[in-house]
Structures are given as C-alpha cells and as structure tokens.
Motif scaffolding. Structure first.
Motif, mmCIF file in Angstrom:
data_model
loop_
_atom_site.group_PDB
_atom_site.id
_atom_site.type_symbol
_atom_site.label_atom_id
_atom_site.label_comp_id
_atom_site.label_asym_id
_atom_site.label_seq_id
_atom_site.Cartn_x
_atom_site.Cartn_y
_atom_site.Cartn_z
ATOM 1 N N LEU A 12 0.832 -1.199 0.000
ATOM 2 C CA LEU A 12 0.000 0.000 0.000
ATOM 3 C C LEU A 12 0.869 1.254 0.000
ATOM 4 O O LEU A 12 0.652 2.171 -0.789
ATOM 5 N N TYR A 13 1.865 1.281 0.865
ATOM 6 C CA TYR A 13 2.774 2.432 0.944
ATOM 7 C C TYR A 13 3.515 2.629 -0.378
ATOM 8 O O TYR A 13 3.630 3.746 -0.877
ATOM 9 N N THR A 14 3.986 1.543 -0.974
ATOM 10 C CA THR A 14 4.704 1.623 -2.245
ATOM 11 C C THR A 14 3.789 2.152 -3.350
ATOM 12 O O THR A 14 4.196 3.003 -4.144
ATOM 13 N N GLY A 15 2.559 1.667 -3.393
ATOM 14 C CA GLY A 15 1.611 2.134 -4.401
ATOM 15 C C GLY A 15 1.297 3.610 -4.266
ATOM 16 O O GLY A 15 1.241 4.341 -5.258
ATOM 17 N N VAL A 16 1.101 4.079 -3.038
ATOM 18 C CA VAL A 16 0.831 5.491 -2.813
ATOM 19 C C VAL A 16 2.030 6.339 -3.198
ATOM 20 O O VAL A 16 1.901 7.385 -3.838
ATOM 21 N N TYR A 17 3.225 5.893 -2.827
ATOM 22 C CA TYR A 17 4.450 6.620 -3.156
ATOM 23 C C TYR A 17 4.612 6.763 -4.661
ATOM 24 O O TYR A 17 4.906 7.850 -5.175
ATOM 25 N N ILE A 18 4.419 5.673 -5.389
ATOM 26 C CA ILE A 18 4.570 5.700 -6.842
ATOM 27 C C ILE A 18 3.517 6.594 -7.473
ATOM 28 O O ILE A 18 3.805 7.377 -8.379
ATOM 29 N N ALA A 19 2.271 6.515 -6.995
ATOM 30 C CA ALA A 19 1.193 7.329 -7.546
ATOM 31 C C ALA A 19 1.452 8.818 -7.339
ATOM 32 O O ALA A 19 1.097 9.640 -8.192
ATOM 33 N N GLN A 20 2.069 9.186 -6.236
ATOM 34 C CA GLN A 20 2.329 10.593 -5.950
ATOM 35 C C GLN A 20 3.543 11.126 -6.697
ATOM 36 O O GLN A 20 3.579 12.303 -7.049
ATOM 37 N N ASN A 21 4.539 10.304 -6.934
ATOM 38 C CA ASN A 21 5.807 10.802 -7.451
ATOM 39 C C ASN A 21 6.072 10.492 -8.919
ATOM 40 O O ASN A 21 7.039 11.008 -9.469
ATOM 41 N N TYR A 22 5.271 9.658 -9.550
ATOM 42 C CA TYR A 22 5.506 9.304 -10.943
ATOM 43 C C TYR A 22 4.220 9.433 -11.734
ATOM 44 O O TYR A 22 3.130 9.158 -11.227
ATOM 45 N N GLN A 23 4.356 9.839 -12.997
ATOM 46 C CA GLN A 23 3.206 9.940 -13.889
ATOM 47 C C GLN A 23 3.008 8.586 -14.561
ATOM 48 O O GLN A 23 3.790 8.195 -15.431
ATOM 49 N N ILE A 24 1.994 7.847 -14.159
ATOM 50 C CA ILE A 24 1.747 6.526 -14.738
ATOM 51 C C ILE A 24 0.397 6.524 -15.431
ATOM 52 O O ILE A 24 -0.524 7.254 -15.054
ATOM 53 N N ASP A 25 0.281 5.713 -16.468
ATOM 54 C CA ASP A 25 -0.965 5.618 -17.221
ATOM 55 C C ASP A 25 -1.963 4.741 -16.487
ATOM 56 O O ASP A 25 -1.607 3.897 -15.668
#
Length: 56
Positions: A12-25
């Motif tokens: 969960l923490y990893t998913g939130v971190y990635i969603a906040q810091n990277y532009q993903i499709d």
C-alpha cells in the motif's frame, strides 16, 4: 496474520508513493487486457494452430 499485514502495508505504501511521485498511465479494463493477450498468443502460435509458430 502479522506477516500478511506487513506485506499489505508495504504494498500500500509503495503504491501510494509511486502514484504521488511518478506519472503513470491508467490500466485498461480486464476484458481489453485479455483480448490483447489472446491476440499476442495467437500471433506467436502462427494463428493456424501450429505449435511454436515455425515450420518443422
């Protein structure tokens, strides 16, 4: 139980971190993904029922 909770929290923490810091499709819906996978498999098999897609 504790192990599963730790793994879930880490994911969960990893998913939130990635969603906040990277532009993903956005991920496509499962039906479209299944159709793409099926088309890929058919192209690798040669589309005519032969296994391996190569002439033996």
């Amino acid at each position: 139980m504790l192990k599963a909770l730790i793994i879930f929290g880490t994911g969960l923490y990893t998913g939130v971190y990635i969603a906040q810091n990277y532009q993903i499709d956005k991920v496509e819906d499962p039906k479209a993904l299944f159709e793409k996978a099926n088309a890929f498999i058919q192209s690798k098999l040669g589309g005519d029922g032969k296994k391996g897609g190569k002439d033996c």
